[in-house]
Design a protein around this motif. Structure first.
Motif, PDB file in Angstrom:
ATOM      1  N   TRP A  46       5.089 -29.312  15.757  1.00  0.00           N
ATOM      2  CA  TRP A  46       4.008 -30.274  15.573  1.00  0.00           C
ATOM      3  C   TRP A  46       2.653 -29.569  15.547  1.00  0.00           C
ATOM      4  CZ3 TRP A  46       3.670 -35.613  14.887  1.00  0.00           C
ATOM      5  CH2 TRP A  46       4.891 -36.302  14.890  1.00  0.00           C
ATOM      6  N   ILE A  48      -1.381 -30.494  15.796  1.00  0.00           N
ATOM      7  CA  ILE A  48      -2.265 -31.584  16.210  1.00  0.00           C
ATOM      8  C   ILE A  48      -3.714 -31.208  15.912  1.00  0.00           C
ATOM      9  CG2 ILE A  48      -3.094 -32.981  18.143  1.00  0.00           C
ATOM     10  CD1 ILE A  48      -0.364 -32.696  19.423  1.00  0.00           C
ATOM     11  N   ALA A  80      -0.251 -34.606  13.549  1.00  0.00           N
ATOM     12  CA  ALA A  80      -0.836 -35.785  14.179  1.00  0.00           C
ATOM     13  C   ALA A  80      -2.339 -35.573  14.302  1.00  0.00           C
ATOM     14  CB  ALA A  80      -0.221 -36.027  15.558  1.00  0.00           C
ATOM     15  N   LEU A 116      -3.301 -40.395  17.648  1.00  0.00           N
ATOM     16  CA  LEU A 116      -3.334 -40.469  19.102  1.00  0.00           C
ATOM     17  C   LEU A 116      -4.775 -40.716  19.531  1.00  0.00           C
ATOM     18  CD1 LEU A 116      -1.116 -37.320  19.826  1.00  0.00           C
ATOM     19  CD2 LEU A 116      -0.379 -39.704  19.873  1.00  0.00           C
ATOM     20  N   ILE A 127      -2.578 -35.880  27.261  1.00  0.00           N
ATOM     21  CA  ILE A 127      -1.767 -36.248  26.097  1.00  0.00           C
ATOM     22  C   ILE A 127      -1.018 -35.041  25.553  1.00  0.00           C
ATOM     23  CG2 ILE A 127      -1.896 -37.011  23.687  1.00  0.00           C
ATOM     24  CD1 ILE A 127      -4.177 -38.885  24.536  1.00  0.00           C
ATOM     25  N   LEU A 128      -1.716 -33.906  25.443  1.00  0.00           N
ATOM     26  CA  LEU A 128      -1.075 -32.688  24.950  1.00  0.00           C
ATOM     27  C   LEU A 128       0.063 -32.251  25.878  1.00  0.00           C
ATOM     28  CD1 LEU A 128      -4.232 -30.679  23.810  1.00  0.00           C
ATOM     29  CD2 LEU A 128      -2.492 -31.685  22.334  1.00  0.00           C
ATOM     30  N   CYS A 131       3.033 -34.607  25.383  1.00  0.00           N
ATOM     31  CA  CYS A 131       3.696 -34.294  24.119  1.00  0.00           C
ATOM     32  C   CYS A 131       4.556 -33.036  24.254  1.00  0.00           C
ATOM     33  CB  CYS A 131       2.663 -34.092  23.013  1.00  0.00           C
ATOM     34  SG  CYS A 131       1.832 -35.606  22.471  1.00  0.00           S
ATOM     35  N   GLN A 134       7.731 -33.859  26.231  1.00  0.00           N
ATOM     36  CA  GLN A 134       8.691 -34.685  25.510  1.00  0.00           C
ATOM     37  C   GLN A 134       9.382 -33.897  24.403  1.00  0.00           C
ATOM     38  OE1 GLN A 134       7.344 -38.579  24.343  1.00  0.00           O
ATOM     39  NE2 GLN A 134       6.229 -38.903  26.232  1.00  0.00           N
ATOM     40  N   LEU A 135       8.624 -33.060  23.688  1.00  0.00           N
ATOM     41  CA  LEU A 135       9.229 -32.239  22.642  1.00  0.00           C
ATOM     42  C   LEU A 135      10.204 -31.227  23.240  1.00  0.00           C
ATOM     43  CD1 LEU A 135       6.110 -31.601  20.378  1.00  0.00           C
ATOM     44  CD2 LEU A 135       8.138 -32.925  19.779  1.00  0.00           C
TER      45      LEU A 135
END
Length: 212
Positions: A46, A48, A80, A116, A127-128, A131, A134-135
């Motif tokens: 990803w 961002i 994103a 986001l 948030i980072l 993320c 979760q990844l």
């Protein structure tokens, strides 16, 4: 044995000391400073892009926004857009709310780029971090179970990602454009080049693999 740290790359031109400091407090992260060709942060597959709300509005007003978004959309990686700030930050800008909402809808719907939202650098760091975890958890679960995508579309995307230089984002574009895996693998080099993110060199590599 201690668990491996999660790598989080950040661009060396990103001037957000608060974000980097907050992220450095997490012992399970490995912060790596480097020059990113695209975006401000990279987590797994990803990319961002972080924009403050004033920067978003300014780039919308001067016409830079959608060229920047187009470059994100052409990336073979998932991308994103993380927008940071509150409406008070743009009180001095002469921009209609409808124009801003329309731009955000276009980014999400037309360019397939999720958005986001964050109020501050501290919240951006959170948030980072979420993320990244979760990844990492998703990748770990797939490795342990050997699970393969079950739904038809996921199976199709899984197949297309085996093509040269085709990541998750580009696989989705190919499937949307051609509607089936069969249509992709039988497409000519010229037809492949009609898909955003595929130039002559990449199209040639794909055809070479399919016809070798």
């Amino acid at each position: 044995m201690a668990a491996a740290k999660i790598p989080l790359f950040y661009d060396d031109r990103e001037h957000a000391e608060k974000i980097i400091y907050e992220l450095s407090l997490h012992e399970d992260l490995s912060l790596i400073k480097k020059r990113l060709k695209l975006g401000d942060y990279q987590l797994k597959d990803w990319i961002i892009e972080r924009k403050t709300l004033p920067d978003l509005v300014q780039s919308l007003c001067d016409g830079r926004l959608f060229s920047q978004v187009a470059r994100l959309a052409q990336s073979p990686n998932h991308t994103a857009l993380l927008i940071e700030g509150c409406t008070q930050d743009i009180a001095c800008y002469q921009i209609r709310r409808e124009a801003l909402i329309g731009a955000l809808c276009s980014i999400t719907i037309n360019f397939y780029i999720p958005i986001l939202r964050s109020l501050s650098q501290a919240e951006t760091a959170k948030i980072l971090y979420f993320c990244a975890n979760q990844l990492n958890r998703r990748e770990h679960e797939l490795t342990l179970t050997g699970r393969k995508p079950k739904r038809t579309k996921n199976q199709q995307l899984f197949i297309l990602q085996s093509l040269p230089e085709v990541g998750p984002k580009l696989a989705n574009k190919l499937l949307c454009h051609f509607a089936s895996v069969e249509a992709v693998v039988t497409a000519s080099e010229e037809a492949l080049m009609q898909v955003g993110g595929i130039g002559k060199n990449k199209a040639s590599k794909i055809r070479e693999v399919l016809t070798r």
